[in-house]
Design a protein around this motif. Structure first.
Motif, PDB file in Angstrom:
ATOM      1  N   LYS A  33      22.421  25.272  36.798  1.00 34.58           N
ATOM      2  CA  LYS A  33      21.602  25.094  37.994  1.00 34.58           C
ATOM      3  C   LYS A  33      22.353  24.322  39.073  1.00 34.58           C
ATOM      4  O   LYS A  33      23.403  23.726  38.828  1.00 34.58           O
ATOM      5  CB  LYS A  33      20.303  24.369  37.644  1.00 34.58           C
ATOM      6  CG  LYS A  33      19.423  25.104  36.642  1.00 34.58           C
ATOM      7  CD  LYS A  33      18.937  26.445  37.198  1.00 34.58           C
ATOM      8  CE  LYS A  33      17.974  27.123  36.225  1.00 34.58           C
ATOM      9  NZ  LYS A  33      17.485  28.419  36.757  1.00 34.58           N
ATOM     10  N   LEU A  35      21.839  21.270  41.754  1.00 34.21           N
ATOM     11  CA  LEU A  35      21.048  20.128  42.202  1.00 34.21           C
ATOM     12  C   LEU A  35      21.632  19.625  43.510  1.00 34.21           C
ATOM     13  O   LEU A  35      22.785  19.191  43.560  1.00 34.21           O
ATOM     14  CB  LEU A  35      21.057  19.008  41.162  1.00 34.21           C
ATOM     15  CG  LEU A  35      20.403  17.675  41.592  1.00 34.21           C
ATOM     16  CD1 LEU A  35      18.906  17.859  41.840  1.00 34.21           C
ATOM     17  CD2 LEU A  35      20.643  16.588  40.546  1.00 34.21           C
ATOM     18  N   ASP A 208      18.569  24.732  43.446  1.00 34.09           N
ATOM     19  CA  ASP A 208      17.376  24.976  42.638  1.00 34.09           C
ATOM     20  C   ASP A 208      16.418  23.789  42.738  1.00 34.09           C
ATOM     21  O   ASP A 208      15.195  23.956  42.662  1.00 34.09           O
ATOM     22  CB  ASP A 208      17.757  25.184  41.172  1.00 34.09           C
ATOM     23  CG  ASP A 208      18.624  26.410  40.970  1.00 34.09           C
ATOM     24  OD1 ASP A 208      18.111  27.527  41.177  1.00 34.09           O
ATOM     25  OD2 ASP A 208      19.809  26.258  40.628  1.00 34.09           O
ATOM     26  N   SER A 209      16.980  22.582  42.885  1.00 36.93           N
ATOM     27  CA  SER A 209      16.182  21.374  43.038  1.00 36.93           C
ATOM     28  C   SER A 209      16.967  20.385  43.885  1.00 36.93           C
ATOM     29  O   SER A 209      18.170  20.555  44.113  1.00 36.93           O
ATOM     30  CB  SER A 209      15.831  20.764  41.669  1.00 36.93           C
ATOM     31  OG  SER A 209      17.008  20.477  40.938  1.00 36.93           O
ATOM     32  N   GLU A 221      12.345  13.803  44.035  1.00 31.91           N
ATOM     33  CA  GLU A 221      13.079  14.811  43.265  1.00 31.91           C
ATOM     34  C   GLU A 221      12.137  15.968  42.991  1.00 31.91           C
ATOM     35  O   GLU A 221      10.954  15.761  42.703  1.00 31.91           O
ATOM     36  CB  GLU A 221      13.584  14.222  41.947  1.00 31.91           C
ATOM     37  CG  GLU A 221      14.444  15.182  41.137  1.00 31.91           C
ATOM     38  CD  GLU A 221      14.965  14.559  39.844  1.00 31.91           C
ATOM     39  OE1 GLU A 221      15.847  15.163  39.211  1.00 31.91           O
ATOM     40  OE2 GLU A 221      14.474  13.473  39.460  1.00 31.91           O
ATOM     41  N   GLY A 222      12.653  17.194  43.117  1.00 34.41           N
ATOM     42  CA  GLY A 222      11.822  18.358  42.861  1.00 34.41           C
ATOM     43  C   GLY A 222      12.388  19.591  43.534  1.00 34.41           C
ATOM     44  O   GLY A 222      13.563  19.633  43.912  1.00 34.41           O
ATOM     45  N   SER A 223      11.552  20.601  43.686  1.00 36.95           N
ATOM     46  CA  SER A 223      12.004  21.823  44.345  1.00 36.95           C
ATOM     47  C   SER A 223      12.323  21.521  45.810  1.00 36.95           C
ATOM     48  O   SER A 223      11.770  20.576  46.394  1.00 36.95           O
ATOM     49  CB  SER A 223      10.921  22.897  44.271  1.00 36.95           C
ATOM     50  OG  SER A 223       9.829  22.550  45.116  1.00 36.95           O
ATOM     51  N   THR A 226       9.185  21.332  48.067  1.00 38.54           N
ATOM     52  CA  THR A 226       8.344  20.170  47.780  1.00 38.54           C
ATOM     53  C   THR A 226       8.972  18.892  48.320  1.00 38.54           C
ATOM     54  O   THR A 226       8.301  18.057  48.936  1.00 38.54           O
ATOM     55  CB  THR A 226       8.122  20.036  46.265  1.00 38.54           C
ATOM     56  OG1 THR A 226       7.455  21.209  45.782  1.00 38.54           O
ATOM     57  CG2 THR A 226       7.282  18.818  45.935  1.00 38.54           C
TER      58      THR A 226
END
Length: 242
Positions: A33, A35, A208-209, A221-223, A226
């Protein structure tokens, strides 16, 4: 931590004298992923990278890669374990050619034979748009080409974790689009990526985040959607008052 997490940080802390630059930061990065890491200048983003790469030693907390503690391993050991990174200010071997710059990590970090390293270096130079400059002295390249070379050097070591530190800065819109495409290809090959970036549209096209730091503390922290709707993030990062 589960088998899906490639990198895990628990209570990571770094102090310089009385100033705490990274303050009890905890996060996980799932394997494969991307980040994104955001925050205003001085938020502790690059210091966080320095802790992961081994350029700095933490005052507290733990870092694990693939389920094993990184402890006090120096940068070259972390490279050999699969951590590659770029720096805000490119740091090539100035008197070597672009090709020779890639041969070093391919042979020393990825432990490839000279023949395999040569083939791999040519492939990475092609991916990064530098094949035509393979025999140019790195110190004589333009800033943008040195930034490309910085990314190419990190990729030449065949990292499983890639740390990108503001790699899109100074690029034109077309060059930025090429970079986003390259980062996507790297991710699709299974490489896990942490990306510090102020060029939001580039980061948001891939991440992705997202994790946001302010004065060394994690504030969100998150999508991507968001996080960017978070009122505290809007206040400290974009200057938008609630």
């Amino acid at each position: 931590m589960t088998d899906q997490m490639l990198l895990s940080a628990r209570g990571l802390t770094k102090r310089f004298g009385a100033v705490t630059v990274v303050d009890d930061v905890t996060f996980d990065v799932p394997r494969g992923k991307v980040l994104g890491i955001l925050g205003p200048n001085g938020a502790g983003k690059t210091t966080l990278f320095n802790l992961i790469s081994g350029d700095l030693a933490a005052n507290g907390g733990e870092l694990s890669l693939d389920g094993s503690l990184l402890s006090a391993e120096p940068p070259y050991k972390r490279c050999q374990r699969g951590i590659g990174r770029t720096y805000q200010v490119p740091q090539p071997f100035g008197d070597m050619t672009a090709f020779e710059n890639l041969m070093v990590p391919a042979m020393m970090s990825a432990k490839m034979s000279e023949a395999d390293a040569s083939e791999h270096a040519a492939e990475v130079l092609r991916d990064c748009g530098l094949l035509a400059r393979a025999n140019n002295r790195a110190g004589g390249l333009t800033l943008l080409d040195r930034k490309r070379l910085e990314l190419a050097r990190a990729l030449a070591g065949k990292p499983k974790l890639l740390l990108l530190d503001e790699i899109a800065g100074g690029l034109t819109e077309a060059e930025g689009a090429e970079l986003v495409s390259l980062v996507r290809r790297v991710r699709d090959r299974g490489v896990t990526i942490l990306w510090i970036e102020h060029v939001l549209h580039a980061l948001m096209a891939v991440a992705d985040s997202v994790l946001v730091l302010n004065f060394g503390k994690k504030i969100a922290e998150g999508s991507p959607d968001t996080v960017m709707q978070n009122s505290e993030v809007q206040r400290v990062y974009m200057g938008i008052e609630a």
